[in-house]
Design an enzyme around this catalytic site. Structure first.
Site, PDB file in Angstrom:
ATOM      1  CD  GLU A  26      29.335  -0.547  -8.533  1.00  0.00           C
ATOM      2  OE1 GLU A  26      29.504  -0.382  -7.312  1.00  0.00           O
ATOM      3  OE2 GLU A  26      28.296  -0.217  -9.127  1.00  0.00           O
ATOM      4  CB  THR A  58      -0.933   0.042   1.234  1.00  0.00           C
ATOM      5  OG1 THR A  58      -0.118  -0.034   2.408  1.00  0.00           O
ATOM      6  CG2 THR A  58      -1.910  -1.117   1.205  1.00  0.00           C
ATOM      7  N   GLY A  59       2.152   1.150   0.138  1.00  0.00           N
ATOM      8  CA  GLY A  59       3.009   2.333   0.154  1.00  0.00           C
ATOM      9  C   GLY A  59       3.192   2.930  -1.236  1.00  0.00           C
ATOM     10  NE  ARG A  60       7.431   8.351  -3.883  1.00  0.00           N
ATOM     11  CZ  ARG A  60       8.759   8.446  -4.063  1.00  0.00           C
ATOM     12  NH1 ARG A  60       9.568   7.751  -3.297  1.00  0.00           N
ATOM     13  NH2 ARG A  60       9.257   9.217  -4.994  1.00  0.00           N
ATOM     14  CG  HIS A 108      45.593  -1.846  10.350  1.00  0.00           C
ATOM     15  ND1 HIS A 108      46.311  -1.326   9.301  1.00  0.00           N
ATOM     16  CD2 HIS A 108      45.860  -1.038  11.400  1.00  0.00           C
ATOM     17  CE1 HIS A 108      46.976  -0.260   9.704  1.00  0.00           C
ATOM     18  NE2 HIS A 108      46.719  -0.060  10.980  1.00  0.00           N
TER      19      HIS A 108
END
Lengths: 515, 299
Positions: B216, B17-19, B255
């Protein structure tokens, strides 16, 4: 990661049951002398800075008397070590060292678990020691649900042939260390050296801890002001940026200054990336065409228009940049019209007068490009927008071409001063700002484009004036997404009656202080 | 592994139900994914784009039948609880979209997943898509864009950068090379299904004949892929691009980190290791489609 100073890390160790040398921090030489007097005996005076190799850099001094401690503190305070200006020194008892050990914790991305690393040789040069004496280094993967157990610690030590009382005492120290790291959500930590004194005491002589920046919000007691991994203190703009991020969790915003105090026309551009991978390639493209990069900035993960706006404002606050370059992977999944509107609002408010190239390819890129080109056409600046089929290198070349032929004197800034939100007679709170409407100007507007522009459908007409159609509390919680569509619609199709006030806390102060 | 999704994969959306949940529920459903249910505590009885919403994952599974995967659109601070809830309800694949999930939470999720025999992708992932069949997460953004950008084919894509995942796949499509699977492993250093695991899944996947990997600097994922190739456990050709060539060597603060990783994590080490074992490393991102075409032509 958010790094703690040595003295802060030691406070956590002591609280967690791992002994540290007696001592306190001092911010001035006289205070250092007083602490040394309290400690009665030889002391160590240590510059507090987030660096390795501090001792080799002259940041660790020894003093036999309070007066000598004052002299050493005076020499250290205000000193610049590897870019760090020393503001505090830690004055603590000097240990009668019998043996130096190394103890650390790191996250192993392969094992998806924390690892305890221990070495019977510690102190300076531990990395070389580990390479030359691998038999002196042992490690243990920890089950995060069970924690680091006493028997695991004892077995770790056994592998280095550490037996008897020393094994038992060190095992307690190792378990305490793990628990301290776990409790404070350390991303990495190390005690180097972990000292055994001639009197048989075990103490952490030096300690560095970095807290997971994503967990800082759960540890307000640590007092961490900015949870970013800097190798130098944060600048004011970086602090402002961090606050923007902390207050608006829609997407991600990261800002890092890479150059300061550069002269106008010295080849620096403001950089606005979207996503790490795309940003790296975009920066490579800028380098290829001869630009230098003033800042790194990343808004990604479907940021709100408000967040992109604030990011752009902060980038543009770097007065001497030659141009503005916004570029990500070129094929973003987020709706790109949000970023477009955020950029446009910033460009318009500052009255952009530099060339700008925006590579905004991805979902709804056509709409995003139109927003950028249409709503910046009246600015002194030249703004070019491109989609997913245009490479970052081509866009960088375009910026190069524009900058090389740009008349910086003729294109003066023509920004409008930010309106006073209180001068509007209707407003409501949004998640990070305030939407303001001057209803007196709405009468002359026949189309009320703001209503149609509001895809969240939270505006309605009331006696021919736009008002909130929902509970104001809901708007403040996020039903108003701050998409900025209504502001632009009103500006270009209405009667300039609507303004969304999105304050950037601390930005004006940061600019005036010049630091 | 359950990361190989298809049109039969039954999906649950936590935080529907969130954005973000609503927008991507639409993407997934419109694309043809079988979205069986959503979960947002306290919102039982509602529906999102015709998808029923329940109060808990257990209830959703009870009412709707077995669920293969859950996509999580929940604020980072609450992700651990949501992930554990899904695994306790028997779900074997989680796609954790949010950024900023605390690392110790990720470690706990990983431990729980190991115990439950489950897999998770992310956190900080755009998701995954089997072109023409199903999408989990937000990759593509909306169904129309996803159909335009990604085309069914025989190249498995795996990438650590979200935007680049879409970019690589789109540029492959433009070059007439379709994708069998596309997975964004996630942008954080500790993720549930890193490159080595994705490529092992592609190795066993009959639809995939070659792999494109975007790596990466940082972590040891790419070096571990090289290890697998060397051991003969990855036999399909791998085209690789490593981002971050220009990145300066950061200050070595830990380290312990250096001791554990050795030289791994640097751009030079990754490129060298991959080349040594026969991966096809490109140094220009735009060369990926061409190199991939060459590799496919040799099969």
């Amino acid at each position: 990661m958010a790094r703690l100073y040595e003295y802060q890390s030691k406070e956590l160790l002591a609280k967690g049951g791992l002994p540290v040398p007696r001592g306190r921090t001092a911010a001035d030489p006289q205070q250092a002398a007083e602490i040394a007097a309290e400690l009665v005996g030889p002391v160590v005076v240590k510059a507090q800075a987030w660096i390795t190799g501090r001792a080799q850099a002259g940041g660790v001094r020894f003093a036999d008397t309070p007066d000598q401690a004052r002299i050493e503190a005076e020499a250290l305070l205000g000193l610049s070590i590897k870019g760090f200006k020393i503001r505090e020194v830690l004055v603590e008892e000097r240990l009668d060292i019998e043996q130096e050990l190394f103890l650390g914790l790191v996250m192993d991305d392969a094992a998806k678990a924390p690892i305890i690393v221990f070495s019977s040789l510690g102190g300076s040069g531990i990395e070389e020691i580990a390479r030359e004496h691998p038999d002196k280094v042992v490690r243990e993967t920890v089950d995060v649900l069970w924690g680091f157990q006493g028997h695991q610690a004892r077995d770790l030590l056994r592998r280095l042939d550490i037996r008897g009382k020393l094994q038992a005492d060190l095992a307690k120290a190792l378990v305490a260390f793990y628990n301290i790291c776990r409790k404070n959500e350390a991303r990495s930590a190390e005690i180097n050296p972990l000292v055994i004194t001639r009197q048989g005491r075990i103490l952490a002589a030096d300690c560095h801890m970095a807290v997971d920046d994503y967990a800082v919000f759960r540890h307000p007691e640590l007092g961490i002001e900015i949870a970013r991994e800097f190798d130098r203190p944060a600048t004011d703009r970086e602090k402002v940026s961090y606050q923007v991020e902390a207050k608006d969790h829609r997407g991600t915003f990261y800002f890092l200054e890479m150059a300061r105090d550069f002269a106008p026309r010295s080849g620096y551009v403001g950089f606005h990336g979207a996503g790490g991978g795309g940003s790296m390639m975009s920066m490579d493209a800028l380098h290829q065409v001869g630009f230098k990069i003033a800042n790194f900035c990343d808004t990604s993960g479907n940021p709100s228009a408000a967040k992109v706006y604030r990011a752009a404002r902060i980038i543009l606050s770097q007065n001497n940049i030659d141009g503005y370059f916004a570029s990500g992977s070129g094929v973003a999944s987020q709706e790109q019209f949000h970023s477009a509107r955020g950029l446009v609002k910033a460009f318009r408010e500052v009255g952009l007068h530099l060339p700008a190239v925006v590579r905004i390819g991805g979902n709804f890129e056509e709409e995003a490009i139109e927003i950028l080109e249409r709503y910046t056409a009246d600015l002194p600046a030249k703004v070019e927008a491109y989609g997913r089929d245009t490479s970052a290198l081509y866009c960088a070349r375009r910026l190069r071409e524009l900058v090389d032929h740009w008349d910086y004197e003729a294109a003066k800034p023509a920004g409008r001063p930010a309106p006073d939100p209180d001068s509007y007679n209707y407003h409501f709170q949004t998640m990070t700002g305030r939407l303001c409407i001057d209803h007196d100007r709405c009468a002359a507007c026949n189309t009320k484009p703001c209503i149609k522009a509001c895809t969240a459908e939270i505006l309605k007409l009331d006696e021919d004036r736009p008002v909130l159609a929902i509970d104001p509390e809901q708007a403040a919680k996020g039903r108003c997404t701050e998409c900025l569509a209504c502001e632009l619609a009103c500006e270009f199709e209405g009667n300039k009656a609507l303004y969304i006030h999105l304050p950037i806390e601390g930005l004006d102060e940061a600019l005036s202080s010049g630091s | 592994m359950s990361v190989l999704i298809d049109k039969n994969t039954r999906v649950l959306i936590q935080g529907i139900t969130g954005r973000e949940g609503q927008a991507r529920a639409q993407l997934m459903k419109d694309y043809g994914t079988q979205v069986a249910a959503g979960v947002t505590p306290g919102r039982f009885g509602e529906s999102v784009h015709g998808i029923p919403v329940y109060d808990s994952v257990a209830e959703a599974v009870d009412k709707e039948g077995p669920i293969d995967a859950s996509v999580i659109f929940i604020p980072a601070a609450m992700c651990k609880a949501a992930a554990i809830e899904a695994m306790d309800a028997g779900i074997k694949l989680l796609v954790i979209v949010p950024d900023r999930v605390p690392v110790w939470d990720v470690l706990e999720i990983a431990k729980k997943a190991e115990e439950k025999g489950a897999d998770f992708v992310g956190p900080n992932t755009l998701g995954m898509i089997t072109p023409g069949e199903a999408v989990l997460g937000m990759i593509g953004g909306r169904a129309q864009a996803a159909r335009e950008w990604f085309k069914p084919g025989e190249v498995g894509v795996t990438s650590r950068s979200g935007g680049i995942t879409s970019a690589i796949s789109y540029y492959l499509s433009q070059a007439g090379i379709g994708q069998s699977r596309i997975i964004h492993v996630g942008g954080d250093s500790v993720v549930g299904t890193p490159h080595p695991d994705v490529i092992k899944a592609y190795e066993e996947d009959e639809r995939t004949r070659a792999v494109v990997m975007f790596g990466e600097i940082g972590t040891t994922q790419e070096e571990r892929v090289a290890d697998l190739i060397e051991q003969g456990r990855i036999t399909k050709p791998v085209v690789a691009y490593i981002g971050g060539a220009a990145a300066k060597s950061g200050t070595r603060f830990s380290h312990a980190g250096a001791i554990v990783e050795g030289g791994r994590g640097s751009y030079e080490d990754k490129v060298k290791r991959l080349k040594e074992v026969g991966a096809h490393v490109v140094t220009d991102f735009n060369d990926i489609p061409k190199k991939t075409r060459e590799v496919l032509n040799r099969l």
